[in-house]
Design an enzyme around this catalytic site. Structure first.
Site, PDB file in Angstrom:
ATOM      1  N   ASN A   1       0.863  -1.174   0.000  1.00  9.48           N
ATOM      2  CA  ASN A   1       0.000   0.000   0.000  1.00  9.48           C
ATOM      3  C   ASN A   1       0.904   1.229   0.000  1.00  9.48           C
ATOM      4  O   ASN A   1       1.397   1.674   1.036  1.00  9.48           O
ATOM      5  CB  ASN A   1      -0.908  -0.011   1.230  1.00  9.48           C
ATOM      6  CG  ASN A   1      -1.916  -1.138   1.187  1.00  9.48           C
ATOM      7  OD1 ASN A   1      -2.890  -1.095   0.438  1.00  9.48           O
ATOM      8  ND2 ASN A   1      -1.678  -2.166   1.997  1.00  9.48           N
ATOM      9  N   GLU A   2       1.140   1.759  -1.191  1.00 14.38           N
ATOM     10  CA  GLU A   2       2.099   2.834  -1.378  1.00 14.38           C
ATOM     11  C   GLU A   2       1.532   4.176  -0.929  1.00 14.38           C
ATOM     12  O   GLU A   2       0.348   4.294  -0.585  1.00 14.38           O
ATOM     13  CB  GLU A   2       2.496   2.917  -2.859  1.00 14.38           C
ATOM     14  CG  GLU A   2       3.102   1.648  -3.432  1.00 14.38           C
ATOM     15  CD  GLU A   2       4.560   1.452  -3.033  1.00 14.38           C
ATOM     16  OE1 GLU A   2       5.041   2.109  -2.088  1.00 14.38           O
ATOM     17  OE2 GLU A   2       5.234   0.632  -3.689  1.00 14.38           O
ATOM     18  N   SER A   3       2.401   5.201  -0.930  1.00 17.07           N
ATOM     19  CA  SER A   3       1.955   6.557  -0.614  1.00 17.07           C
ATOM     20  C   SER A   3       0.758   6.913  -1.494  1.00 17.07           C
ATOM     21  O   SER A   3       0.779   6.669  -2.700  1.00 17.07           O
ATOM     22  CB  SER A   3       3.088   7.557  -0.867  1.00 17.07           C
ATOM     23  OG  SER A   3       4.186   7.291  -0.034  1.00 17.07           O
TER      24      SER A   3
END
Length: 642
Positions: free
Chosen positions: A166-168
């Site tokens: 779950n990236e930025s």
């Protein structure tokens, strides 16, 4: 003013950390504590005749955790028959048999070593067609919900704060899905895939929503490289730019850290803002230098008001006025600067970093890779040699995996042409070249180099290292190639430190009987080559400590192109003139295989010589800003006392 939240009644910080945070001495002790909690949960569930639902992570952080769980199974009878696991993520596309697959990772480190039932572990499928992924992800979440949710979720953390993949920018209600990987994430992973071009661009990840629904969450982080993002996650605002910060809103989340990962937390880095402390010399130096840096003032320009307004009034009350404290710290910092890293003969050494005697010292520089010596302490290396010391350099590993395939073929071809030109009859060289070419032409990204290719790559780096030592002025008998066995796997994943590695290190130190040892103190990655090499040196010194010659041996730690010592840590700073900076650059340039497209670049796109020059220049600028003399560059060292 430093940002704080002072309680007016007590004068101390109410709270900086917004998540329960526990700091351990090292990753091993931390992992044992987490494993103990998991084992207790499994046993409680067994007693209740219920399944234990665990969310598991991959990456470097949980490796020691899984090793301890395997030990508990084998030595203490911990059964996993009632355990059901769901892994966070998997690269996409990804064959489960690939060396890069998280399926293989989990099976090799945990699942195949315990008695968990095959039908009870779940890892996202990287072989699906894109059309199948959405339905698959919905079913993955439905399985978790059918089990009553996750009892415990284990997490690591990415350099940008991602949890799972779950990236930025991920939302707090995000679901399990296919995601595009952030450039920072791909660069960090590229070392495992032999370059960014081979690194997957997408992955399947459990969504933030399911992570937040877990009854208990434990996030594990090791190493100084994680310290900044840990502080942002724990003390900063809740923001989708740092997905780990969402855990501030979880009612049962804990961050488990080692000392290095916790080093930027307010209570660790500036404890005087949190509670009343004992003002040791080390703490005073750290606080005053930090204050000067924060206010961008020379040390001698700090005032009583500066101390009071920045949470240091008790130091002022104990040791003030500010002028007296400033003078003391100014003198200590000034005394770290020396142009004589081996000690200045026939001089008063009471305020110098190194001893004056013996005037000619035996020096042993350990270099984890074949270029760390010149990159990290090239100016000091050259100066030690020029000032008449007996300098030995020990290259601890071959560094062969950091040579490109094309470079290996070029050198193999050169040998063949050389033999033809000078009438050297050797079919074997031609056969090796053909074998290497055939292998590399059909080589898969997950495939380990054959022995011949590894040897060629190792010889390239060995030749560069020898040429660098000749450039400095060392004769061949003072150049040592250790080729520590732990490194020689042909892959990024190395073997643990072994007895043979320690034995080789002990033998070399005992042979040279050095007055000075220089070693790489880069600990940003606790699973990296530098850390293993340093552990070998520390263990060797521990075993040799009773020997009489060790009473005269001092150990200095340098840092490489990846990081630098904090100003308050530095105990010896060796200044470099502009000409010496250029001389060091030329030494680095000898390592041609590491220029113009390094195999393992890391997150920094600059070449190593550029990183080193900027880092050395910044250290010199910092000394200048604090009121010291101005130099072109400085190499910094910390003494390790054994």
């Amino acid at each position: 003013m430093l940002k704080s939240n002072i309680d007016k009644a007590t004068g101390f910080e109410k709270r900086f950390e917004n998540i329960d945070t526990v700091v351990f001495e090292n990753p091993i002790s931390a992992s044992k504590a987490v494993a103990k909690e998991i084992a207790a949960l499994i046993r409680v569930k067994q007693a209740q005749k219920q399944p234990c639902i665990l969310g598991l992570a991959t990456g470097s952080s949980p490796k020691s955790l899984y090793a301890e769980l395997v030990r508990l199974h084998k030595e203490e009878g911990l059964s996993f028959k009632n355990v059901i696991t769901f892994n966070l993520d998997e690269y996409y596309p990804m064959d489960p048999n690939s060396v890069h697959s998280y399926v293989r990772f989990m099976k090799e480190l945990l699942l195949d070593k315990v008695d968990i039932l095959k039908e009870n572990y779940h890892i996202p499928d990287g072989t699906l067609s894109k059309a199948e992924i959405a339905e698959y992800c919905n079913a993955y979440e439905a399985k978790i919900e059918a089990m009553g949710g996750l009892d415990l979720q284990i997490l690591g953390i990415g350099g940008n704060g991602h949890i799972g993949f779950n990236e930025s920018g991920s939302l707090q209600n995000s679901k399990t899905r296919l995601v595009a990987l952030d450039h920072i994430t791909r660069v960090a992973a590229s070392k495992d895939f032999s370059g960014l071009g081979n690194t997957p661009r997408t992955a399947i990840t459990l969504g933030v929503k399911k992570i937040m629904e877990a009854k208990r969450v434990i996030l594990m982080a090791w190493g100084e490289a994680k310290s900044n993002i840990i502080r942002a996650s724990v003390e900063g605002p809740v923001t989708n730019q740092v997905p780990a910060s969402f855990l501030q809103e979880h009612n049962n989340a804990t961050f488990i850290l080692d000392k290095e990962a916790s080093s930027k937390l307010t209570r660790i880095n500036t404890p005087w803002l949190v509670e009343q402390i004992e003002w040791t010399d080390k703490m005073v130096r750290k606080a005053v230098l930090g204050l000067a840096q924060h206010l961008k003032k020379p040390i001698l320009m700090l005032t009583d008001a500066d101390y009071i307004e920045n949470g240091m009034s008790d130091l002022l009350a104990d040791s003030g006025p500010a002028y007296d404290i400033n003078i003391r710290i100014f003198n200590k910092l000034q005394n770290t600067i020396t142009g004589w890293p081996g000690g200045k003969p026939n001089a008063d050494d009471s305020k110098r970093p190194e001893r004056a005697e013996p005037a000619k010292k035996r020096v042993l520089i350990f270099s984890p890779h074949p270029d760390d010596d010149i990159i990290s302490m090239g100016g000091t290396f050259i100066r030690l040699q020029q000032q008449g010391h007996e300098v030995h350099v020990a290259y601890q590993t071959s560094g062969n995996i950091a040579v490109s395939d094309s470079e290996a073929l070029r050198f193999a071809s050169f040998v063949c042409d050389y033999n033809v030109k000078f009438g050297i009859k050797s079919n074997e060289a031609e056969n090796i070249y053909k074998k290497a070419m055939k292998f590399l032409k059909n080589k898969k990204t997950s495939e380990v180099d054959i022995a011949e290719v590894r040897y060629i790559k190792g010889l390239i780096r060995k030749g560069e290292a020898r040429s660098t030592s000749h450039f400095v002025g060392l004769p061949d008998y003072q150049i040592h190639f250790m080729e520590l066995p732990f490194y020689e796997t042909g892959t990024i994943e190395k073997n643990p430190l072994g007895e043979e590695d320690i034995k080789l290190t002990v033998e070399l130190i005992e042979k040279i009987k050095p007055h000075q040892i220089y070693a790489a103190g880069d600990l940003a990655d606790p699973h990296g080559t530098h850390k293993v090499c340093l552990d070998a040196i520390f263990e060797a010194i521990k075993r040799l400590k009773p020997k009489a010659f060790m009473n005269d041996c001092w150990v200095w730690l340098y840092r490489g192109a990846w990081q630098e010592w904090g100003i308050a840590e530095i105990e010896m700073a060796v200044p470099l003139s502009p000409d010496q900076v250029l001389e060091k650059r030329h030494g680095i340039f000898i390592h041609q295989s590491q220029k113009d497209g390094v195999v393992f670049q890391g997150t920094d796109s600059r070449e190593f010589w550029q990183r080193a020059e900027v880092r050395n220049s910044e250290t010199a600028q910092l000394y200048d800003q604090l009121g010291m003399a101005s130099y072109a560059a400085m190499e910094a060292f910390v003494r390790w006392r054994f």
